[in-house]
Design a protein around this motif. Structure first.
Motif, mmCIF file in Angstrom:
data_model
loop_
_atom_site.group_PDB
_atom_site.id
_atom_site.type_symbol
_atom_site.label_atom_id
_atom_site.label_comp_id
_atom_site.label_asym_id
_atom_site.label_seq_id
_atom_site.Cartn_x
_atom_site.Cartn_y
_atom_site.Cartn_z
ATOM 1 N N ILE A 119 59.467 35.426 45.311
ATOM 2 C CA ILE A 119 60.290 36.210 44.411
ATOM 3 C C ILE A 119 59.398 37.178 43.623
ATOM 4 N N GLN A 120 60.028 38.076 42.870
ATOM 5 C CA GLN A 120 59.266 38.938 41.959
ATOM 6 C C GLN A 120 59.666 38.638 40.522
ATOM 7 N N THR A 121 58.667 38.510 39.661
ATOM 8 C CA THR A 121 58.913 38.340 38.234
ATOM 9 C C THR A 121 58.384 39.558 37.482
ATOM 10 N N SER A 122 59.064 39.940 36.432
ATOM 11 C CA SER A 122 58.630 41.048 35.581
ATOM 12 C C SER A 122 57.943 40.462 34.354
ATOM 13 N N MET A 123 56.665 40.768 34.208
ATOM 14 C CA MET A 123 55.823 40.076 33.234
ATOM 15 C C MET A 123 55.761 40.749 31.861
ATOM 16 N N SER A 124 56.193 41.995 31.754
ATOM 17 C CA SER A 124 55.893 42.780 30.562
ATOM 18 C C SER A 124 56.961 42.731 29.470
ATOM 19 N N TYR A 125 58.201 42.480 29.826
ATOM 20 C CA TYR A 125 59.280 42.679 28.870
ATOM 21 C C TYR A 125 59.494 41.504 27.909
ATOM 22 N N TYR A 126 59.478 40.287 28.444
ATOM 23 C CA TYR A 126 59.822 39.119 27.631
ATOM 24 C C TYR A 126 58.742 38.044 27.801
ATOM 25 N N PRO A 127 57.542 38.280 27.285
ATOM 26 C CA PRO A 127 56.433 37.342 27.509
ATOM 27 C C PRO A 127 56.715 35.940 26.998
ATOM 28 N N ASN A 128 57.533 35.814 25.953
ATOM 29 C CA ASN A 128 57.841 34.473 25.453
ATOM 30 C C ASN A 128 58.652 33.678 26.465
ATOM 31 N N LEU A 129 59.501 34.347 27.239
ATOM 32 C CA LEU A 129 60.255 33.664 28.289
ATOM 33 C C LEU A 129 59.378 33.402 29.507
ATOM 34 N N VAL A 130 58.606 34.406 29.890
ATOM 35 C CA VAL A 130 57.751 34.295 31.071
ATOM 36 C C VAL A 130 56.733 33.180 30.900
ATOM 37 N N ASN A 131 56.180 33.048 29.714
ATOM 38 C CA ASN A 131 55.103 32.090 29.484
ATOM 39 C C ASN A 131 55.572 30.750 28.937
ATOM 40 N N ALA A 132 56.861 30.605 28.757
ATOM 41 C CA ALA A 132 57.388 29.338 28.246
ATOM 42 C C ALA A 132 57.143 28.205 29.234
ATOM 43 N N LYS A 133 56.897 27.015 28.718
ATOM 44 C CA LYS A 133 56.617 25.865 29.577
ATOM 45 C C LYS A 133 57.887 25.314 30.218
ATOM 46 N N GLU A 134 59.029 25.628 29.633
ATOM 47 C CA GLU A 134 60.288 25.120 30.176
ATOM 48 C C GLU A 134 61.398 26.128 29.965
ATOM 49 N N CYS A 135 62.496 25.900 30.648
ATOM 50 C CA CYS A 135 63.683 26.736 30.490
ATOM 51 C C CYS A 135 64.886 25.807 30.426
ATOM 52 N N THR A 136 65.564 25.784 29.304
ATOM 53 C CA THR A 136 66.716 24.909 29.139
ATOM 54 C C THR A 136 68.006 25.659 29.456
ATOM 55 N N GLN A 137 69.107 24.940 29.471
ATOM 56 C CA GLN A 137 70.394 25.556 29.765
ATOM 57 C C GLN A 137 70.861 26.479 28.646
ATOM 58 N N GLU A 138 70.214 26.442 27.509
ATOM 59 C CA GLU A 138 70.531 27.384 26.439
ATOM 60 C C GLU A 138 70.287 28.821 26.906
ATOM 61 N N TYR A 139 69.363 28.983 27.863
ATOM 62 C CA TYR A 139 69.044 30.314 28.401
ATOM 63 C C TYR A 139 70.245 30.938 29.115
ATOM 64 N N PHE A 140 71.197 30.150 29.520
ATOM 65 C CA PHE A 140 72.373 30.684 30.219
ATOM 66 C C PHE A 140 73.198 31.612 29.324
ATOM 67 N N TRP A 141 72.986 31.565 28.021
ATOM 68 C CA TRP A 141 73.714 32.433 27.094
ATOM 69 C C TRP A 141 72.957 33.723 26.811
ATOM 70 N N ASP A 142 71.789 33.871 27.404
ATOM 71 C CA ASP A 142 70.873 34.974 27.113
ATOM 72 C C ASP A 142 71.194 36.196 27.966
ATOM 73 N N ASN A 143 70.636 37.340 27.605
ATOM 74 C CA ASN A 143 70.810 38.551 28.413
ATOM 75 C C ASN A 143 69.470 39.140 28.854
ATOM 76 N N ARG A 144 68.399 38.374 28.700
ATOM 77 C CA ARG A 144 67.063 38.867 29.043
ATOM 78 C C ARG A 144 66.676 38.376 30.445
ATOM 79 N N SER A 145 66.790 39.268 31.410
ATOM 80 C CA SER A 145 66.492 38.932 32.807
ATOM 81 C C SER A 145 65.063 39.349 33.138
ATOM 82 N N TRP A 146 64.299 38.446 33.743
ATOM 83 C CA TRP A 146 62.914 38.767 34.084
ATOM 84 C C TRP A 146 62.539 38.347 35.510
ATOM 85 N N VAL A 147 63.467 37.762 36.243
ATOM 86 C CA VAL A 147 63.283 37.502 37.674
ATOM 87 C C VAL A 147 64.183 38.467 38.435
#
Length: 271
Positions: free
Chosen positions: A171-199
């Protein structure tokens, strides 16, 4: 080794029921995409069969056209559920940026998530006895820029990357826009309410086994973790969730460009 590209195109009336984008634009981009001389499985509304045939007539031995009415699209059976969610006041109040297309037009979600089931079905049929399967958005030709659409894609050299990673979905990931999401150790279902796409969701692929696992994980995420909890969001959000929670399944091409929706991955697979 060989590859099959999987793509699809449906008119969901974005011009009037979405973001104003005209279907005629998609047809112009689709026409260019169809020039790629790689084996291709194409899912379209029956009204587009002649269009595809006319633009692939010199590549018919490498072409399988599968007509499906809109109500035959893999996730169309969820339309009523999705409409109920999109129309609920609780959803509109909680979802980030509720005016996005995926938050207003149920057909859009049905199409963008169906791409994973189309890939899975194509792998199961294996029309061209291929090693590698890639999803390619019908309109992605607009982002190919200097990559010649008349060359086999991916290139022979690029296919080596898949051969060296037979257990990975690439896949391709975009590293520059949302570094806190990209570098997070986990991703919970709370992210489903978000609008910040980086994959990125327009181009991804791999060997059969990891691709089927990927598609199944997306299905589980979409049907049970999103819709099952009265949430609808786009496939990029679902892909990021699956990637973060199953990192061993993926090889990510990390794009550090800062131009919106830049697809360096396209160029990499042409070399």
């Amino acid at each position: 080794m060989s590859a099959t590209l999987v793509t699809a195109l449906y008119d969901i009336n974005r011009e009037n029921d979405g973001d104003g984008r005209k279907f005629s634009e998609y047809l112009s981009w689709f026409k260019e995409t169809l020039k790629i001389p790689t084996s291709m499985v194409i899912y379209v509304d029956p009204s587009l069969v002649d269009f595809v045939f006319d633009n692939r007539k010199h590549l018919l031995t490498k072409t399988t056209i599968i007509p499906q009415q809109l109500d035959e699209v893999p996730y169309y059976f969820l339309k009523e559920n999705i409409d109920t969610i999109l129309n609920s006041s609780e959803y509109k109040e909680r979802i980030s940026d509720p005016k996005r297309l995926e938050c207003t037009n149920s057909l859009y979600s049905i199409i963008i998530f169906s791409k994973f089931q189309w890939v899975k079905r194509t792998i199961e049929k294996d029309h061209f006895n291929s090693d590698v399967f890639l999803w390619l958005d019908a309109g992605l030709s607009r982002l190919f820029y200097e990559v010649p659409l008349t060359n086999p894609y991916p290139s022979t050299n690029a296919l080596g990357a898949f051969e060296s990673n037979k257990d990975k979905a690439i896949i391709q990931t975009s590293m520059s826009y949302y570094p806190n999401l990209v570098n997070a150790k986990e991703c919970t279902q709370e992210y489903f309410w978000d609008n910040r796409s980086w994959v990125m969701a327009g181009l991804w692929g791999g060997y059969k086994e990891p691709m089927i696992k990927f598609c199944n994980l997306i299905d589980e995420t979409f049907q049970h973790k999103m819709i099952g909890n009265d949430i609808v969001n786009n496939e990029q959000i679902a892909m990021a969730y699956v990637y973060k929670n199953n990192p061993e399944l993926f090889l990510a091409f990390e794009n550090v460009a800062t131009m919106h929706r830049d697809y360096e991955f396209i160029q990499e697979l042409s070399r």
